[in-house]
Motif scaffolding. Structure first.
Motif, PDB file in Angstrom:
ATOM      1  N   LYS A   1     -38.952  64.263 -11.356  1.00  0.00           N
ATOM      2  CA  LYS A   1     -38.411  63.602 -10.453  1.00  0.00           C
ATOM      3  C   LYS A   1     -37.089  63.660 -10.525  1.00  0.00           C
ATOM      4  N   PRO A   2     -36.680  63.741  -8.883  1.00  0.00           N
ATOM      5  CA  PRO A   2     -35.226  64.153  -8.649  1.00  0.00           C
ATOM      6  C   PRO A   2     -33.998  63.514  -9.687  1.00  0.00           C
ATOM      7  N   LEU A   3     -33.060  63.509  -9.847  1.00  0.00           N
ATOM      8  CA  LEU A   3     -32.359  62.406 -10.796  1.00  0.00           C
ATOM      9  C   LEU A   3     -31.629  61.506 -10.310  1.00  0.00           C
ATOM     10  N   ASP A   4     -31.608  61.824  -8.878  1.00  0.00           N
ATOM     11  CA  ASP A   4     -31.106  60.422  -7.905  1.00  0.00           C
ATOM     12  C   ASP A   4     -32.476  59.236  -7.969  1.00  0.00           C
ATOM     13  N   ASN A   5     -33.211  60.239  -8.452  1.00  0.00           N
ATOM     14  CA  ASN A   5     -34.835  59.173  -8.131  1.00  0.00           C
ATOM     15  C   ASN A   5     -34.432  58.028  -9.576  1.00  0.00           C
ATOM     16  N   ILE A   6     -34.030  58.816 -10.612  1.00  0.00           N
ATOM     17  CA  ILE A   6     -34.025  57.372 -11.932  1.00  0.00           C
ATOM     18  C   ILE A   6     -32.754  57.395 -11.927  1.00  0.00           C
ATOM     19  N   SER A   7     -33.114  56.172 -12.839  1.00  0.00           N
ATOM     20  CA  SER A   7     -31.558  55.622 -12.370  1.00  0.00           C
ATOM     21  C   SER A   7     -31.627  54.784 -14.171  1.00  0.00           C
ATOM     22  N   LEU A   8     -30.026  54.344 -14.956  1.00  0.00           N
ATOM     23  CA  LEU A   8     -29.946  54.309 -16.716  1.00  0.00           C
ATOM     24  C   LEU A   8     -31.410  53.115 -16.577  1.00  0.00           C
ATOM     25  N   LEU A   9     -31.422  52.344 -15.724  1.00  0.00           N
ATOM     26  CA  LEU A   9     -32.098  51.374 -16.200  1.00  0.00           C
ATOM     27  C   LEU A   9     -34.153  51.753 -16.180  1.00  0.00           C
ATOM     28  N   ASP A  10     -33.864  52.194 -15.329  1.00  0.00           N
ATOM     29  CA  ASP A  10     -35.555  53.526 -15.587  1.00  0.00           C
ATOM     30  C   ASP A  10     -35.644  53.987 -16.842  1.00  0.00           C
ATOM     31  N   ILE A  11     -35.051  54.627 -17.663  1.00  0.00           N
ATOM     32  CA  ILE A  11     -34.658  54.671 -18.692  1.00  0.00           C
ATOM     33  C   ILE A  11     -34.142  54.216 -19.938  1.00  0.00           C
ATOM     34  N   HIS A  12     -33.478  53.054 -20.069  1.00  0.00           N
ATOM     35  CA  HIS A  12     -33.490  52.429 -20.397  1.00  0.00           C
ATOM     36  C   HIS A  12     -35.574  51.867 -20.861  1.00  0.00           C
ATOM     37  N   GLN A  13     -35.752  51.368 -19.880  1.00  0.00           N
ATOM     38  CA  GLN A  13     -37.087  50.659 -20.244  1.00  0.00           C
ATOM     39  C   GLN A  13     -37.700  51.789 -20.823  1.00  0.00           C
ATOM     40  N   ALA A  14     -38.489  53.042 -20.461  1.00  0.00           N
ATOM     41  CA  ALA A  14     -38.767  54.132 -20.537  1.00  0.00           C
ATOM     42  C   ALA A  14     -38.782  54.086 -22.018  1.00  0.00           C
ATOM     43  N   LEU A  15     -37.551  53.744 -22.224  1.00  0.00           N
ATOM     44  CA  LEU A  15     -37.326  53.810 -23.582  1.00  0.00           C
ATOM     45  C   LEU A  15     -38.089  52.466 -24.884  1.00  0.00           C
ATOM     46  N   GLY A  16     -38.148  51.535 -24.258  1.00  0.00           N
ATOM     47  CA  GLY A  16     -39.470  50.835 -24.997  1.00  0.00           C
ATOM     48  C   GLY A  16     -38.192  48.939 -24.390  1.00  0.00           C
ATOM     49  N   GLU A  17     -37.380  49.686 -24.097  1.00  0.00           N
ATOM     50  CA  GLU A  17     -36.436  48.902 -24.069  1.00  0.00           C
ATOM     51  C   GLU A  17     -35.698  47.758 -25.588  1.00  0.00           C
ATOM     52  N   SER A  18     -35.049  48.658 -26.415  1.00  0.00           N
ATOM     53  CA  SER A  18     -34.382  48.355 -27.559  1.00  0.00           C
ATOM     54  C   SER A  18     -33.396  47.171 -26.945  1.00  0.00           C
ATOM     55  N   THR A  19     -33.982  46.191 -27.781  1.00  0.00           N
ATOM     56  CA  THR A  19     -32.107  45.425 -28.151  1.00  0.00           C
ATOM     57  C   THR A  19     -31.263  45.899 -28.056  1.00  0.00           C
ATOM     58  N   LEU A  20     -30.289  44.997 -26.749  1.00  0.00           N
ATOM     59  CA  LEU A  20     -29.316  45.734 -27.068  1.00  0.00           C
ATOM     60  C   LEU A  20     -28.303  45.069 -28.079  1.00  0.00           C
ATOM     61  N   PHE A  21     -28.570  44.542 -28.139  1.00  0.00           N
ATOM     62  CA  PHE A  21     -27.413  43.531 -29.064  1.00  0.00           C
ATOM     63  C   PHE A  21     -27.462  43.766 -31.150  1.00  0.00           C
ATOM     64  N   ASN A  22     -26.967  43.858 -31.326  1.00  0.00           N
ATOM     65  CA  ASN A  22     -27.362  43.607 -32.960  1.00  0.00           C
ATOM     66  C   ASN A  22     -27.067  42.577 -34.011  1.00  0.00           C
TER      67      ASN A  22
END
Lengths: 134, 134
Positions: A67-88
């Motif tokens: 996919k072209p990079l301008d069609n991928i958001s940071l959120l897309d990647i975060h979610q693709a990685l399983g949305e690990s918890t942000l907070f400690n």
DNA sequence: ATAACTGTAACAGTAAAAGTTACATGTTAA
DNA sequence: TTAACATGTAACTTTTACTGTTACAGTTAT
């Protein structure tokens, strides 16, 4: 808690991939990130499952963007990685009947959820080509 | 990494302390939180150093509040506990000369710092008596 | 065929947080 | 004044999420 570096690493990989017109191997990325090829495959496998990259086997194989990079958001990647918890920050649940624990958890959770939503919103507004052309 | 539960635990303790007109022991809190008295002393020691509680030795000793809850904010406690990082996201620094890594880190850091500031701002607006009377 | 790839299971290593043990020290009640 | 009850703290073990490693099966180009 050890911090999760998958997001940072995979972004690094994707921007490099974007600059290449041929597949790049897990071993090459491992060398780049000073880690192991299996670690790279583990991360990239999640992106492949989500459709952002393709892998090819055999000689001259490796990873390419799907996919072209301008069609991928940071959120897309975060979610693709399983949305690990942000907070400690952990909420305790020893005594779920204790009204004080409930109250503490509710208050903390309110703040954290609100802020998590904000992070996701900001992530969604950042496309990977913005990072690539930064 | 294991998540940090100190904030959650210590809030629970402080609200209980507020309802008591006599000292409460570390052992009592340990029982309440299903943990160990030493763990409680470790956490409470930081609050004592910051002036929010007092400890007394010997029979009938234990912990008492040293400030009214409406004079203590969530931020105060967070800071008294050493302000451990809120986020679970690591920035890599294998190749500090790599412009792509730099760009990725800058972008992530921008978002995380902005949001961390917001969390702290929200923490400062929440006083412990709000939690106690929730 | 063989060298160069990925896919993945099954482990071992690492580090932060929490748990535990042990003992020194201070305080109070009887 | 002594015994019981507190905290203070060092030193160690355990837990857990993440990361790293090894091993090997499957796939592809030459």
């Amino acid at each position: 808690m050890r911090k999760n570096s998958q997001l940072s690493r995979v972004l690094h990989i994707l921007v490099h991939l974007n600059k290449s017109d041929q597949p790049i191997t897990s071993a090459a990325f491992a060398n780049m990130l000073k880690t192991n090829a299996v670690v790279v495959r583990r991360i990239m496998g999640m992106l492949r499952n989500a459709g952002y990259v393709l892998s090819t086997n055999g000689r001259n194989g490796g990873w390419v963007l799907n996919k072209p990079l301008d069609n991928i958001s940071l959120l897309d990647i975060h979610q693709a990685l399983g949305e690990s918890t942000l907070f400690n920050i952990a909420l305790t649940d020893e005594h779920q009947h204790c009204p004080i624990e409930k109250s503490v958890n509710r208050e903390l959770q309110d703040v954290l959820q609100e802020v998590e939503a904000l992070v996701l919103q900001k992530f969604s507004a950042i496309s990977l080509d913005k990072i690539a052309n930064h």
